[in-house]
Enzyme design. Structure first.
Site, PDB file in Angstrom:
ATOM      1  N   LYS A 144      -9.069  23.626  -7.877  1.00  0.00           N
ATOM      2  CA  LYS A 144      -7.623  23.455  -8.005  1.00  0.00           C
ATOM      3  C   LYS A 144      -7.037  24.511  -8.949  1.00  0.00           C
ATOM      4  CE  LYS A 144      -5.907  19.019  -7.513  1.00  0.00           C
ATOM      5  NZ  LYS A 144      -5.622  17.630  -7.882  1.00  0.00           N
ATOM      6  N   PHE A 199      16.373   0.869  -1.656  1.00  0.00           N
ATOM      7  CA  PHE A 199      15.106   0.153  -1.451  1.00  0.00           C
ATOM      8  C   PHE A 199      15.266  -1.100  -0.616  1.00  0.00           C
ATOM      9  CE2 PHE A 199      10.999   1.286  -3.275  1.00  0.00           C
ATOM     10  CZ  PHE A 199      11.298   2.586  -3.593  1.00  0.00           C
ATOM     11  N   CYS A 254       1.065   4.634  -5.662  1.00  0.00           N
ATOM     12  CA  CYS A 254       1.476   3.845  -6.830  1.00  0.00           C
ATOM     13  C   CYS A 254       1.641   2.352  -6.564  1.00  0.00           C
ATOM     14  CB  CYS A 254       2.767   4.415  -7.403  1.00  0.00           C
ATOM     15  SG  CYS A 254       2.510   6.035  -8.142  1.00  0.00           S
ATOM     16  N   LYS A 298      -1.627   0.060  -5.892  1.00  0.00           N
ATOM     17  CA  LYS A 298      -2.560  -0.066  -7.028  1.00  0.00           C
ATOM     18  C   LYS A 298      -1.865  -0.671  -8.248  1.00  0.00           C
ATOM     19  CE  LYS A 298      -2.257   4.449  -9.344  1.00  0.00           C
ATOM     20  NZ  LYS A 298      -1.620   4.000 -10.582  1.00  0.00           N
TER      21      LYS A 298
END
Ligand code: NAD
Length: 434
Positions: free
Chosen positions: A35, A252, A263, A266
């Site tokens: 990376k 939402f 996100c 978990k």
């Protein structure tokens, strides 16, 4: 100000590049040498709109650099951010803090000049105390403080979110740490971004409470969508009708295949575990997790129903695989459970995603990856819109109709106009709409 960002993933790289853009001197660290090597060559390890340009301009200005070597980078840094992953621990759903504690240990062993250690990773209540203990126990002689500064950016809009946040949350236990953090975010103070100074534990909990609340909002409207289908309502009107109430808010409230991503799944699970550990149940969140888990596979059944109840030997084209548009992130994407349900029913799945296929291919080894939208739909018995990439919004339905074998369109994001799709000769189903 010299800042070190440990972890150069979605959060670390965006945060590091934005902090450099504020004028700080930032070193982004990652233990993944590949990376860092790609970053040295100007190749972004993730897809995030605007990131390549932001990184390039700050590297050119000499404010942003990359390294695998934390020990030398932290010398003289006033703030050391921890932005490594905190995935679900295999087996029990607790947040896996191995990476966070490994960084804390490495910082502890190398810290020689006063620094504030900032946890940007999403971590359960009390993690800051443990990070502090690790550093203190190392016997470091220099001044340090541990601060919680959770990140609220959204993938796909990450740079704008970081630079123009709804709020910045800083959980700090002493004045010196607060003043260092004020310096880090000074350009945002000048923009009048709301900043909340709080205790470290409150700050850690704010992040989980925010994500659990948003997951609840999505799950609520998804259940309303199911009810709409049964009673003959339109969930988009219901969402508009409730969202105009200022106490509820319109964001939402888009019904869909269930939340996914790196996100919400978990973090809701980790919050349940914290609540369990402290014997303080969060039953609403328990229900949300349960409802959302079963929803993703139910979307597979929805497709099978649209095919008349039998998917065996049918070719099904999925448009979109990532958990949302404008990212290549496949973590916990609803597409994974949908593919599984369709393959279990004997279907042959072909898919196209504008940015996600490189990551998706090894995760979905039995899915044929198409070269483009029209390549994917060719010969398909049903076309399923899974992720609402802009590229799919303007799809030429007549061309799809000519290329596909069956004219069945399942729209899991309510992107299309039902009347137009039906006028083009398709059998159309969406989520919570007539
Ligand atoms: P990621 O997996 O994209 O990046 C984490 C990086 O940390 C990886 O590149 C990994 O190689 C590196 N790393 C791990 N251990 C290391 C070590 N010891 N030293 C140096 N580097 C190390 O993860 P992410 O999506 O950026 O998430 C990071 C944290 O931020 C998580 O806690 C997540 O919950 C939180 N968060 C994520 C988002 C999001 O949208 N992705 C938003 C808000 C908060």
């Amino acid at each position: 100000m010299k800042i070190v960002m440990v972890g150069s993933g979605y959060v670390g790289l965006v945060s590091g590049a934005c902090l450099a853009d504020f004028g700080h001197d930032v070193v982004c660290i990652d233990k993944d040498a590949g990376k860092i090597e790609r970053l040295h060559q100007g190749i972004m390890p993730i897809y995030e709109p605007g990131l390549a340009e932001l990184v390039a301009s700050n590297v050119k200005a000499g404010r942003l650099s990359f390294s695998t070597d934390l020990s030398s980078a932290i010398d003289g840094a006033q703030a050391i951010f921890i932005a490594v992953g905190t995935p679900s621990r295999r087996g029990d759903g607790h947040a896996d803090l191995t990476y966070v504690y490994a960084v804390a240990q490495e910082v502890a062993e190398n810290l020689k000049t006063p620094a504030v250690v900032v946890t940007k990773s999403t971590v359960p209540v009390g993690t800051g105390d443990e990070v502090e203990r690790i550093i203190r126990d190392s016997g470091t002689a220099t001044q340090f403080a541990v601060v919680s500064n959770p990140e609220f950016l959204r993938e796909g809009a990450a740079i704008g979110d970081f630079k123009r946040p709804d709020r910045i949350v800083i959980g700090a236990e002493d004045e010196w740490a607060r003043s260092v953090m004020s310096e880090v975010y000074r350009p945002l103070f000048l923009n009048k971004a709301p900043i909340l100074f709080t205790s470290r534990r409150s700050s850690e909990l704010i992040k989980y409470a925010a994500n659990a609340f948003l997951a609840t909002k999505i799950t609520f409207i998804n259940e309303m969508a199911d009810l709409c289908e049964k009673v003959g309502g339109d969930v988009q009107d219901v969402a508009r009708g409730i969202g105009l109430d200022g106490r509820i808010g319109s964001k939402f409230l888009h019904a869909g295949p269930g939340y996914g991503g790196s996100c919400f799944p978990k973090d809701t699970l980790a919050l349940l575990k914290t609540a369990e550990d402290y014997n303080s149940p969060v039953r609403i969140v328990e229900a949300v997790v349960h409802v959302n888990d079963s929803r993703k596979r139910a979307m597979g059944r929805k497709v099978i129903e649209a095919l008349g109840g039998d998917a065996r030997g049918k070719r099904i084209a999925l448009l979109g695989l990532t958990f949302k548009p404008n990212t290549d992130d496949m973590r916990d994407a609803p597409s994974i459970a949908i593919v599984q349900a369709l393959q279990d029913a004997g279907a042959d799945v072909v898919a196209y995603d504008p940015e996600g296929m490189e990551i998706a291919a090894p995760m979905l080894p039995n899915v044929t990856m198409a070269k483009g939208t029209y390549d994917a739909v060719a010969g398909a018995d049903a076309v399923v819109l899974v992720t609402e990439w802009d590229a799919f919004r303007g799809i030429d339905l007549d061309r799809v109709g000519q290329l596909a074998r069956g004219k069945v369109l399942v729209d899991l994001r309510n992107v299309f106009n039902p009347a137009e799709v039906r006028a083009a000769g398709f059998t159309y189903s969406s989520v919570g709409r007539p």
